[in-house]
Scaffold this motif. Structure first.
Motif, PDB file in Angstrom:
ATOM      1  N   THR A  38      -8.913  56.464  53.863  1.00 23.92           N
ATOM      2  CA  THR A  38      -8.990  56.341  52.410  1.00 23.92           C
ATOM      3  C   THR A  38     -10.382  55.633  52.320  1.00 23.92           C
ATOM      4  O   THR A  38     -10.889  53.914  53.105  1.00 23.92           O
ATOM      5  N   PHE A  39     -11.395  55.525  51.657  1.00 19.95           N
ATOM      6  CA  PHE A  39     -12.866  55.149  51.880  1.00 19.95           C
ATOM      7  C   PHE A  39     -12.781  54.572  50.063  1.00 19.95           C
ATOM      8  O   PHE A  39     -13.016  55.191  48.595  1.00 19.95           O
ATOM      9  N   GLU A  40     -13.716  53.218  49.404  1.00 22.44           N
ATOM     10  CA  GLU A  40     -14.176  52.776  48.513  1.00 22.44           C
ATOM     11  C   GLU A  40     -15.634  53.623  48.872  1.00 22.44           C
ATOM     12  O   GLU A  40     -16.460  53.047  49.783  1.00 22.44           O
ATOM     13  N   PHE A  41     -16.061  54.257  47.790  1.00 18.01           N
ATOM     14  CA  PHE A  41     -17.589  54.527  47.346  1.00 18.01           C
ATOM     15  C   PHE A  41     -18.030  53.331  46.178  1.00 18.01           C
ATOM     16  O   PHE A  41     -17.256  53.709  45.447  1.00 18.01           O
ATOM     17  N   ARG A  42     -19.499  52.648  46.771  1.00 15.86           N
ATOM     18  CA  ARG A  42     -19.460  51.955  45.611  1.00 15.86           C
ATOM     19  C   ARG A  42     -21.295  52.882  44.686  1.00 15.86           C
ATOM     20  O   ARG A  42     -22.026  52.843  46.258  1.00 15.86           O
ATOM     21  N   TRP A  43     -21.894  52.365  43.998  1.00 16.33           N
ATOM     22  CA  TRP A  43     -23.160  53.157  43.476  1.00 16.33           C
ATOM     23  C   TRP A  43     -23.207  51.786  42.087  1.00 16.33           C
ATOM     24  O   TRP A  43     -22.834  51.442  41.672  1.00 16.33           O
ATOM     25  N   GLY A  44     -24.873  52.252  42.287  1.00 14.49           N
ATOM     26  CA  GLY A  44     -25.703  52.010  40.675  1.00 14.49           C
ATOM     27  C   GLY A  44     -26.555  50.598  42.251  1.00 14.49           C
ATOM     28  O   GLY A  44     -26.703  50.540  42.752  1.00 14.49           O
ATOM     29  N   ALA A  50     -17.145  52.112  41.057  1.00 14.26           N
ATOM     30  CA  ALA A  50     -16.565  52.408  42.579  1.00 14.26           C
ATOM     31  C   ALA A  50     -15.664  52.901  42.508  1.00 14.26           C
ATOM     32  O   ALA A  50     -15.513  53.309  41.008  1.00 14.26           O
ATOM     33  N   ARG A  51     -15.264  54.090  43.507  1.00 16.45           N
ATOM     34  CA  ARG A  51     -13.829  54.675  43.321  1.00 16.45           C
ATOM     35  C   ARG A  51     -13.967  54.712  44.654  1.00 16.45           C
ATOM     36  O   ARG A  51     -14.270  55.329  44.977  1.00 16.45           O
ATOM     37  N   ARG A  52     -12.031  55.141  44.755  1.00 16.10           N
ATOM     38  CA  ARG A  52     -11.275  55.286  45.821  1.00 16.10           C
ATOM     39  C   ARG A  52     -11.449  57.093  46.084  1.00 16.10           C
ATOM     40  O   ARG A  52     -10.652  57.833  45.497  1.00 16.10           O
ATOM     41  N   LEU A  53     -11.262  57.695  47.423  1.00 12.70           N
ATOM     42  CA  LEU A  53     -11.608  58.773  47.892  1.00 12.70           C
ATOM     43  C   LEU A  53     -10.695  59.166  49.001  1.00 12.70           C
ATOM     44  O   LEU A  53     -10.329  57.737  49.452  1.00 12.70           O
ATOM     45  N   GLY A  54      -9.622  60.327  49.249  1.00 13.92           N
ATOM     46  CA  GLY A  54      -8.706  60.135  50.560  1.00 13.92           C
ATOM     47  C   GLY A  54      -8.597  61.690  51.014  1.00 13.92           C
ATOM     48  O   GLY A  54     -10.075  61.928  50.478  1.00 13.92           O
ATOM     49  N   ARG A  55      -8.494  61.930  51.662  1.00 13.73           N
ATOM     50  CA  ARG A  55      -8.660  63.444  52.178  1.00 13.73           C
ATOM     51  C   ARG A  55      -8.756  64.544  51.872  1.00 13.73           C
ATOM     52  O   ARG A  55      -8.124  64.619  50.412  1.00 13.73           O
ATOM     53  N   PHE A  56      -9.820  64.847  52.018  1.00 15.67           N
ATOM     54  CA  PHE A  56     -10.763  65.918  51.180  1.00 15.67           C
ATOM     55  C   PHE A  56     -11.778  66.070  50.050  1.00 15.67           C
ATOM     56  O   PHE A  56     -12.353  66.527  49.549  1.00 15.67           O
ATOM     57  N   ASP A  57     -11.774  64.364  49.064  1.00 11.74           N
ATOM     58  CA  ASP A  57     -12.419  64.166  48.571  1.00 11.74           C
ATOM     59  C   ASP A  57     -13.312  64.500  48.686  1.00 11.74           C
ATOM     60  O   ASP A  57     -13.569  63.666  49.856  1.00 11.74           O
ATOM     61  N   THR A  58     -14.567  64.534  47.629  1.00 14.76           N
ATOM     62  CA  THR A  58     -15.452  64.843  47.903  1.00 14.76           C
ATOM     63  C   THR A  58     -16.846  63.736  47.165  1.00 14.76           C
ATOM     64  O   THR A  58     -16.219  63.363  45.719  1.00 14.76           O
ATOM     65  N   PHE A  59     -17.770  63.270  47.006  1.00 19.55           N
ATOM     66  CA  PHE A  59     -18.960  62.581  46.924  1.00 19.55           C
ATOM     67  C   PHE A  59     -20.211  62.941  46.913  1.00 19.55           C
ATOM     68  O   PHE A  59     -20.285  62.847  48.145  1.00 19.55           O
ATOM     69  N   SER A  60     -21.061  63.048  46.151  1.00 18.77           N
ATOM     70  CA  SER A  60     -22.130  63.398  46.184  1.00 18.77           C
ATOM     71  C   SER A  60     -23.009  62.361  45.380  1.00 18.77           C
ATOM     72  O   SER A  60     -22.991  62.280  44.198  1.00 18.77           O
ATOM     73  N   VAL A  61     -23.860  62.335  46.400  1.00 20.12           N
ATOM     74  CA  VAL A  61     -24.877  60.896  45.282  1.00 20.12           C
ATOM     75  C   VAL A  61     -26.191  61.901  45.613  1.00 20.12           C
ATOM     76  O   VAL A  61     -26.590  61.607  47.094  1.00 20.12           O
ATOM     77  N   PRO A 125     -38.588  53.228  43.706  1.00 15.97           N
ATOM     78  CA  PRO A 125     -38.437  53.788  42.349  1.00 15.97           C
ATOM     79  C   PRO A 125     -37.663  53.381  41.808  1.00 15.97           C
ATOM     80  O   PRO A 125     -36.290  53.406  42.075  1.00 15.97           O
ATOM     81  N   PRO A 126     -37.409  54.639  40.151  1.00 17.04           N
ATOM     82  CA  PRO A 126     -36.312  54.326  39.580  1.00 17.04           C
ATOM     83  C   PRO A 126     -34.990  54.725  39.478  1.00 17.04           C
ATOM     84  O   PRO A 126     -35.463  55.757  40.074  1.00 17.04           O
ATOM     85  N   SER A 127     -33.631  54.164  39.373  1.00 16.79           N
ATOM     86  CA  SER A 127     -32.711  54.667  40.228  1.00 16.79           C
ATOM     87  C   SER A 127     -32.345  56.119  38.894  1.00 16.79           C
ATOM     88  O   SER A 127     -32.266  55.916  37.454  1.00 16.79           O
ATOM     89  N   LEU A 128     -32.226  57.218  39.801  1.00 15.90           N
ATOM     90  CA  LEU A 128     -31.806  58.452  38.793  1.00 15.90           C
ATOM     91  C   LEU A 128     -30.242  57.698  37.794  1.00 15.90           C
ATOM     92  O   LEU A 128     -29.468  57.123  38.639  1.00 15.90           O
ATOM     93  N   SER A 129     -29.352  58.572  37.264  1.00 17.37           N
ATOM     94  CA  SER A 129     -28.151  58.017  36.615  1.00 17.37           C
ATOM     95  C   SER A 129     -27.207  59.105  37.531  1.00 17.37           C
ATOM     96  O   SER A 129     -27.151  60.152  37.504  1.00 17.37           O
ATOM     97  N   MET A 130     -25.939  57.954  37.662  1.00 16.10           N
ATOM     98  CA  MET A 130     -24.905  58.760  38.272  1.00 16.10           C
ATOM     99  C   MET A 130     -23.597  59.033  36.793  1.00 16.10           C
ATOM    100  O   MET A 130     -23.871  58.231  36.381  1.00 16.10           O
ATOM    101  N   PRO A 131     -23.011  60.070  36.676  1.00 13.42           N
ATOM    102  CA  PRO A 131     -21.891  59.320  35.975  1.00 13.42           C
ATOM    103  C   PRO A 131     -20.715  57.959  36.581  1.00 13.42           C
ATOM    104  O   PRO A 131     -20.731  57.947  37.509  1.00 13.42           O
ATOM    105  N   ARG A 132     -20.626  57.487  35.099  1.00 14.42           N
ATOM    106  CA  ARG A 132     -19.728  56.221  35.714  1.00 14.42           C
ATOM    107  C   ARG A 132     -17.821  57.268  35.354  1.00 14.42           C
ATOM    108  O   ARG A 132     -17.536  58.653  36.039  1.00 14.42           O
ATOM    109  N   SER A 133     -17.487  56.059  36.958  1.00 16.17           N
ATOM    110  CA  SER A 133     -16.217  56.351  37.449  1.00 16.17           C
ATOM    111  C   SER A 133     -14.910  57.059  36.043  1.00 16.17           C
ATOM    112  O   SER A 133     -15.811  55.764  35.194  1.00 16.17           O
ATOM    113  N   THR A 134     -14.340  57.452  35.945  1.00 16.55           N
ATOM    114  CA  THR A 134     -13.556  58.065  34.798  1.00 16.55           C
ATOM    115  C   THR A 134     -12.492  57.430  34.694  1.00 16.55           C
ATOM    116  O   THR A 134     -11.491  57.308  34.327  1.00 16.55           O
ATOM    117  N   THR A 135     -11.931  56.974  36.154  1.00 15.60           N
ATOM    118  CA  THR A 135     -10.067  56.129  36.188  1.00 15.60           C
ATOM    119  C   THR A 135     -10.748  54.539  37.058  1.00 15.60           C
ATOM    120  O   THR A 135     -11.718  54.205  36.875  1.00 15.60           O
TER     121      THR A 135
END
Length: 135
Positions: A38-44, A50-61, A125-135
């Motif tokens: 289980t991993f916690e990903f943070r961005w911004g 932040a979002r916690r991900l488990g087996r086979f979950d995918t996160f792209s930045v 450079p200015p950060s591109l936006s990413m969607p906010r966590s929905t959970t």
């Protein structure tokens, strides 16, 4: 992979509590798939999302978005990491100045090694936006 110029695929094996500090890539995309644990990903700008991900979950930045991940499980975790979209080397990595200063105060030797590899703390450079966590 024959013909797949500009793509790096690797495994990140992380003991519990471990993972890279907040950083960004100037030109490359990073896509992570949890293979184990289980991993916690943070961005911004300061890792405020932040979002916690488990087996086979995918996160792209995308490029220029600060990101970090950490194994939050009790056992070794494994991520498949795909880096694409540009030349992947240390000069592609940007670490926020506050993170670099904190690192320098904790380990001057590691700080020197990172800067010798070409990792910088120059203004990004200015950060591109990413969607906010929905959970």
């Amino acid at each position: 992979i024959i013909g797949a110029a500009g793509i790096t695929i690797t495994l990140a094996v992380c003991p519990p509590g471990q993972g890279p500090q907040l950083h960004a890539h100037k030109a490359t995309y990073e896509t992570f798939t949890v293979l184990q644990g289980t991993f916690e990903f943070r961005w911004g700008e300061s890792g405020e999302h932040a979002r916690r991900l488990g087996r086979f979950d995918t996160f792209s930045v995308p490029p220029r978005v600060h990101r970090a991940f950490r194994n939050v499980g009790d056992a070794e975790g494994i991520l498949q990491v795909v880096i694409s979209g540009g030349k992947h080397d240390a000069r592609d990595i940007y670490i926020p100045a506050a993170v670099m200063e904190d690192l320098k105060s904790k380990s001057a030797k590691l700080y020197e090694q990172l800067t010798a590899f070409g990792i910088s703390s120059e203004a990004s450079p200015p950060s591109l936006s990413m969607p906010r966590s929905t959970t």
